[in-house]
Design an enzyme around this catalytic site. Structure first.
Site, mmCIF file in Angstrom:
data_model
loop_
_atom_site.group_PDB
_atom_site.id
_atom_site.type_symbol
_atom_site.label_atom_id
_atom_site.label_comp_id
_atom_site.label_asym_id
_atom_site.label_seq_id
_atom_site.Cartn_x
_atom_site.Cartn_y
_atom_site.Cartn_z
ATOM 1 N N ARG A 139 -37.121 44.932 57.985
ATOM 2 C CA ARG A 139 -37.376 43.493 57.987
ATOM 3 C C ARG A 139 -38.808 43.180 57.538
ATOM 4 N NH1 ARG A 139 -36.409 42.093 63.105
ATOM 5 N NH2 ARG A 139 -38.541 41.404 63.387
ATOM 6 N N TYR A 152 -33.446 19.513 43.249
ATOM 7 C CA TYR A 152 -32.373 20.250 43.902
ATOM 8 C C TYR A 152 -32.005 19.581 45.231
ATOM 9 C CZ TYR A 152 -29.587 24.197 45.397
ATOM 10 O OH TYR A 152 -28.553 24.987 45.807
ATOM 11 N N ASP A 172 -41.009 24.758 41.593
ATOM 12 C CA ASP A 172 -39.684 25.395 41.559
ATOM 13 C C ASP A 172 -39.350 25.587 40.086
ATOM 14 O OD1 ASP A 172 -36.969 25.959 41.373
ATOM 15 O OD2 ASP A 172 -36.368 24.572 42.950
ATOM 16 N N LYS A 201 -30.086 32.649 40.035
ATOM 17 C CA LYS A 201 -29.779 32.034 38.758
ATOM 18 C C LYS A 201 -30.172 32.987 37.631
ATOM 19 C CE LYS A 201 -28.729 28.806 41.684
ATOM 20 N NZ LYS A 201 -29.580 27.681 42.017
HETATM 21 C C1 LIG Z 1 -30.078 27.141 43.200
HETATM 22 C C2 LIG Z 1 -31.372 26.431 43.269
HETATM 23 C C3 LIG Z 1 -32.151 26.482 44.432
HETATM 24 C C4 LIG Z 1 -31.691 27.181 45.696
HETATM 25 O O1 LIG Z 1 -31.514 28.538 45.517
HETATM 26 P P1 LIG Z 1 -30.442 29.395 46.391
HETATM 27 O O2 LIG Z 1 -30.638 30.779 45.876
HETATM 28 O O3 LIG Z 1 -29.087 28.831 46.118
HETATM 29 O O4 LIG Z 1 -30.831 29.232 47.825
HETATM 30 C C5 LIG Z 1 -33.374 25.829 44.415
HETATM 31 N N1 LIG Z 1 -33.812 25.162 43.332
HETATM 32 C C6 LIG Z 1 -33.089 25.089 42.194
HETATM 33 C C7 LIG Z 1 -33.626 24.342 41.029
HETATM 34 C C8 LIG Z 1 -31.848 25.713 42.129
HETATM 35 O O5 LIG Z 1 -31.114 25.628 41.015
#
Ligand SMILES: *Cc1c(COP(=O)(O)O)cnc(C)c1O
Length: 372
Positions: A48, A99, A171, A196
């Site tokens: 962890r 998001y 982000d 992604k």
């Molecule tokens: C998918 C996504 C997230 C969240 O990510 P997870 O891996 O699903 O928790 C945050 N910001 C954007 C722009 C995303 O496309």
């Protein structure tokens, strides 16, 4: 070294025990300690806290994102949550378009963490300056944004955040470090949903934070991860590391294909508008040209009519799969308002595309027959 070379090699030293060129996956949850002083023999103690495959991924992420250090988590939302939990209390500016789960996080959990927030159109720097307060601790931006593909001026936002004594957090999930390195533009922290493009094959969930400097904030976030426990597993660390190796050439094809699809859609009589920063008509096109090396693989567009017409187009695609998420090799089409559910303020006639790595002509032909 250039981006492509770092993406292939960072965190990739041969295994010292065996000479294996591909990185091993260390599944062990616990690590042996010295007989002499009881200290960990190789710096690892319990999974962890840290684990070897995860360390390789963190080294790779820091290298490709021009950061001093990086931390990885079990999901993008786990990464975002750990960062917010590590901030001193205060006020956070969030994007009006962004998001949707982040807005839910702010509404439901920020108060418990001593945070307040406001949604601001971050593409308008005047509006951002007006919204900053003496207790603003961070601006969180997303560029291109989900799902309207807004572009924000990252250097401009960084200077507003810094004047206020706060952080700029970017982000960069849609852009990826292959196309945009927000730390080079002034951001303090970048966040990626590795689920992604970094994973890239729709088969692994993970999230990351990369930090401009290896300071006290990194230690605080790391402590949150150790105690709250949102760690990334060794296998998922390995899958994302594998994905990063091909990130640069994958993004080149995602961008090429998206350009062709956006051009096709922008001329189609059944399409009301196309949101793609690569189109010169996009309001953020000039800023995107300055801060990105290409415009990415995500597009959203409005179908003339309403919800029924948009759902009807999505119902007919054969190459594009109807599904949420993005950044995999396969193309996806999504009626975003349906995915976000009640409370969504996404236009009902909006479809979002994650343009994959198929031949662009097959993608264009598929949309042409679906729009017929
Ligand atoms: C998918 C996504 C997230 C969240 O990510 P997870 O891996 O699903 O928790 C945050 N910001 C954007 C722009 C995303 O496309």
């Amino acid at each position: 070294m250039r981006f492509e070379t770092k993406a292939v090699h960072a965190g990739g030293d041969s295994d010292p025990g065996t000479g294996a060129v591909a990185p091993p996956i260390h599944l062990s949850t616990t690590f042996e300690r010295s007989a002499r002083d009881g200290q960990p023999l190789h710096g690892y103690s319990y999974i962890r806290d840290h684990s070897p495959t995860q360390t390789r991924l963190e080294e790779a992420l820091a290298a490709i994102d021009s950061a001093e250090s990086a931390l990885v988590f079990g999901s993008g939302m786990a990464a975002a949550s750990a960062l917010f939990q590590a901030l001193p209390g205060g006020h956070v500016l969030l994007p009006a378009d962004g998001y949707y789960a982040l807005r839910t996080l702010a509404a439901e959990f920020f108060p418990r963490w001593g945070l307040t927030s406001a949604l601001v159109a971050l593409e308008d720097l005047g509006a951002v300056r007006a919204a900053v307060r003496p207790d603003t601790v961070a601006i969180w931006c997303e560029s291109p944004s989900n799902p309207l593909m807004k572009i924000v001026d990252i250097a401009g936002l960084a200077s507003i955040a810094h004047d206020a004594g706060g952080l700029l957090i970017a982000d960069d999930t849609f852009a990826t470090p292959a196309l945009q390195r927000s730390i080079e533009l002034g951001a303090d922290v970048t966040m990626h949903s590795m689920t992604k493009y970094l994973g890239g094959h729709s088969d692994v969930q993970g999230g990351s934070l990369a930090f401009r400097s290896r300071g006290e904030l990194v230690q605080r976030v790391e402590h949150v991860r150790e105690i709250i426990g949102g760690v990334l597993s060794p296998f998922n660390s390995w899958l994302v590391l594998r994905g990063i190796r091909s990130l640069a050439p994958r993004m080149r094809v995602h961008c090429e294909n998206a350009r062709a699809v956006a051009q096709f859609l922008s001329k189609h009589p059944r399409v009301e508008s196309v949101h793609y920063p690569g189109l010169p008509s996009h309001p953020g096109h000039e800023i995107a040209r300055r801060q990105m090396s290409d415009f990415g693989g995500m597009i959203s567009f409005l179908v003339r009519g309403g919800r029924e017409e948009a759902l009807g187009v999505a119902a007919k695609t054969r190459v594009f799969t109807r599904a949420t998420s993005l950044g995999g090799v396969e193309s996806l089409i999504e009626h975003r308002a349906s995915s976000e559910g009640p409370g969504s303020n996404t236009p009902q006639n909006l479809l979002r595309l994650s343009v994959g790595l198929e031949h662009f002509q097959d993608l264009v032909d598929d949309l042409a027959q679906a729009l017929e």
